[in-house]
Design an enzyme around this catalytic site. Structure first.
Site, PDB file in Angstrom:
ATOM      1  N   TYR A  46      -6.356  -2.465   4.938  1.00 26.20           N
ATOM      2  CA  TYR A  46      -6.094  -2.523   6.379  1.00 26.20           C
ATOM      3  C   TYR A  46      -4.605  -2.333   6.590  1.00 26.20           C
ATOM      4  CZ  TYR A  46      -5.735  -4.513  11.115  1.00 26.20           C
ATOM      5  OH  TYR A  46      -5.486  -4.712  12.454  1.00 26.20           O
ATOM      6  N   ASP A  73       2.088  -0.254   1.564  1.00 23.44           N
ATOM      7  CA  ASP A  73       2.061  -1.180   2.693  1.00 23.44           C
ATOM      8  C   ASP A  73       2.229  -2.588   2.109  1.00 23.44           C
ATOM      9  OD1 ASP A  73       1.372  -3.020   4.603  1.00 23.44           O
ATOM     10  OD2 ASP A  73      -0.424  -1.961   5.287  1.00 23.44           O
ATOM     11  N   LYS A  79       5.552  -9.426   8.554  1.00 26.14           N
ATOM     12  CA  LYS A  79       5.259 -10.830   8.263  1.00 26.14           C
ATOM     13  C   LYS A  79       6.502 -11.594   7.817  1.00 26.14           C
ATOM     14  CE  LYS A  79       0.398  -9.971   7.736  1.00 26.14           C
ATOM     15  NZ  LYS A  79      -0.435 -10.425   8.816  1.00 26.14           N
TER      16      LYS A  79
HETATM   17  N1  HOZ Z   1      -3.310  -8.741   8.382  1.00 20.27           N
HETATM   18  C1  HOZ Z   1      -3.714  -9.844   9.185  1.00 20.27           C
HETATM   19  C2  HOZ Z   1      -5.067 -10.333   8.784  1.00 20.27           C
HETATM   20  N2  HOZ Z   1      -5.470  -9.886   7.544  1.00 20.27           N
HETATM   21  C3  HOZ Z   1      -3.611  -9.495  10.606  1.00 20.27           C
HETATM   22  C4  HOZ Z   1      -3.745 -10.643  11.517  1.00 20.27           C
HETATM   23  C5  HOZ Z   1      -4.406 -10.207  12.781  1.00 20.27           C
HETATM   24  O1  HOZ Z   1      -5.040  -9.151  12.803  1.00 20.27           O
HETATM   25  O2  HOZ Z   1      -4.292 -10.957  13.749  1.00 20.27           O
END
Ligand code: HOZ
Length: 426
Positions: free
Chosen positions: A142, A237, A265
């Site tokens: 993702y 990423d 982050k």
């Molecule tokens: N990468 C985060 C969750 N795996 C994103 C948090 C979100 O989408 O709020």
């Protein structure tokens, strides 16, 4: 009805699903999300006065725990000086220096406001640099919610069973090719079938958004070789792994150098920051130095830069990562032993302070093996833990995080709670 439930009822009338980001809803595990009033150290406190030992840690940024006094003090001082200038500021230079010193592959960095923006912009840059359009991503990884990356996506999209989202134009998704994580042959085949057309391969070098999946030996070096052979850029990423798995991210741990790196982050210390960077020659294509356009009112925001700087300063303290590693190891061993005692098959993946407990007896190395997890058992475990005040992600397909603020007592309470939870799982 408690205050959290009342707020959720109203939130559902006012916000889609009652939340501002889908992963926060408890859709996959059932029940209702709790509303948080404040947080400190390892604990979240909800609006009804309940405390939770928190292993979600803001979905990754809070490596120091919540409201670290040094970060809070720096922010208090910064907020009084002004919150948004729309001009260059010294803190951008300071944070850029820290990032480039930590990541030798980054000579120049552009700050943005989220990981989504970072990956989206890095793709634009890679396409402009190579003058090619197609990209390769991996099933279950993702990279935020931009159109061309919301294909076979992990995290909330995987959790909710919508890895390819409606609303993404066919044209945007048509240049996105999907390979299998830890399977180099699938990448080589795509390069062959699309000879001379691949601009970039983008991946989480350690996948964190289908749960934690580690790269097998040879996978990252193999990708590096394929990209170099075919004149494509390799994008790591490291929004989750940057400054998490080591100060220099996964690329330092695995000794593989990408062309571009995306961060987020932790570099924002809990405020909104993303970043992408790489060699000066490539970054020189970005406006205003070059023709590739990308901009943002809140990019390099003084509060976000300040929180990032203060956070990174603390990560440089000697022994910081070793200490986190020991805590996470203690926790994961404890959870594994508790599961074994109860006869519940689990498979755990961990690197440093990020880990996932998968409810399966299979070793987890790919999207296909991730999908063997028993999400019903995960939900049962999640709720049993939550009931006793321990908060893991409301989805099997996410990472858990240990922070500086987690004490030995927190870890022991968690292991004991897990022991009871596993005993009650059916
Ligand atoms: N990468 C985060 C969750 N795996 C994103 C948090 C979100 O989408 O709020």
């Amino acid at each position: 009805m408690n205050k959290s439930s009342q707020l959720y009822e109203e939130a559902k009338r006012l916000l889609p699903g009652g939340v501002s980001s889908p992963v926060r809803a408890f859709k996959a595990v059932g029940g209702e999300p709790f509303f948080v009033e404040k947080a400190r150290g390892s604990r979240l406190y909800d609006v009804d006065g309940r405390a939770y030992i928190d292993y979600v840690c803001g979905w990754g940024p809070l490596i120091l725990g919540h409201a670290h006094p040094q970060v809070v003090a720096a922010l208090q001082e910064a907020v009084a000086r002004g919150t948004c200038f729309g001009t260059p500021i010294e803190q951008e230079v300071v944070l850029a220096r820290m990032v480039t010193e930590a990541f030798p592959s980054i000579q120049k960095v552009r700050f943005v406001t989220s990981g989504t923006e970072a990956t989206m912009s890095a793709l634009r840059l890679a396409r402009a640099f190579t003058r090619r359009e197609k990209i390769i991503k991996f099933e279950g990884c993702y990279h935020g919610h931009s159109d061309m990356l919301l294909v076979a996506a992990g995290s909330g999209a995987l959790t909710l069973g919508i890895p390819d989202s409606p609303g993404v134009p066919v044209g945007a998704a048509s240049t996105t090719l999907v390979a299998q994580y830890n399977d180099l042959q699938t990448v080589a085949d795509l390069f062959d079938a699309n000879y001379g057309q691949i601009a970039t391969v983008i991946l989480e070098p350690v996948a964190g958004n289908m749960g934690v999946v580690l790269p097998e030996p040879g996978f990252l070096p193999g990708l590096r070789d394929l990209c170099s052979q075919h004149g494509a850029l390799l994008i790591f990423d490291e929004v989750i792994t940057g400054f998490r798995v080591s100060y220099g991210g996964a690329q330092a741990v695995y000794g593989v150098t990408p062309d571009l790196t995306c961060l987020g982050k932790i570099i924002g210390g809990g405020l909104s920051v993303g970043a992408y960077g790489g060699p000066a020659e490539i970054m020189a294509r970005m406006a205003p130095e070059g023709p590739v356009y990308q901009a943002g009112t809140l990019s390099g925001n003084p509060l976000a830069m300040t929180a990032g700087i203060e956070t990174l300063k603390l990560l440089r303290e000697p022994g910081f990562y070793d200490s986190l590693d020991r805590k996470a190891q203690f926790l994961c061993n404890g959870i594994a032993n508790a599961a074994a005692e109860a006869g519940v098959p689990i498979s755990q993946n961990r690197i440093g302070s990020m880990f996932t407990t998968f409810f399966t007896d299979q070793p987890i190395s790919s999207y296909a093996t991730v999908k063997t997890s028993n999400t019903r058992l995960y939900s049962s475990y999640f709720h049993a833990m939550l009931e006793e005040g321990v908060y893991f992600a409301p989805s099997q397909f996410e990472a858990s995080f240990v922070s500086l603020a987690h004490s030995q007592e927190d870890l022991e309470i968690t292991v004991e709670t897990a022991r009871k939870a596993f005993q009650g799982i059916r």
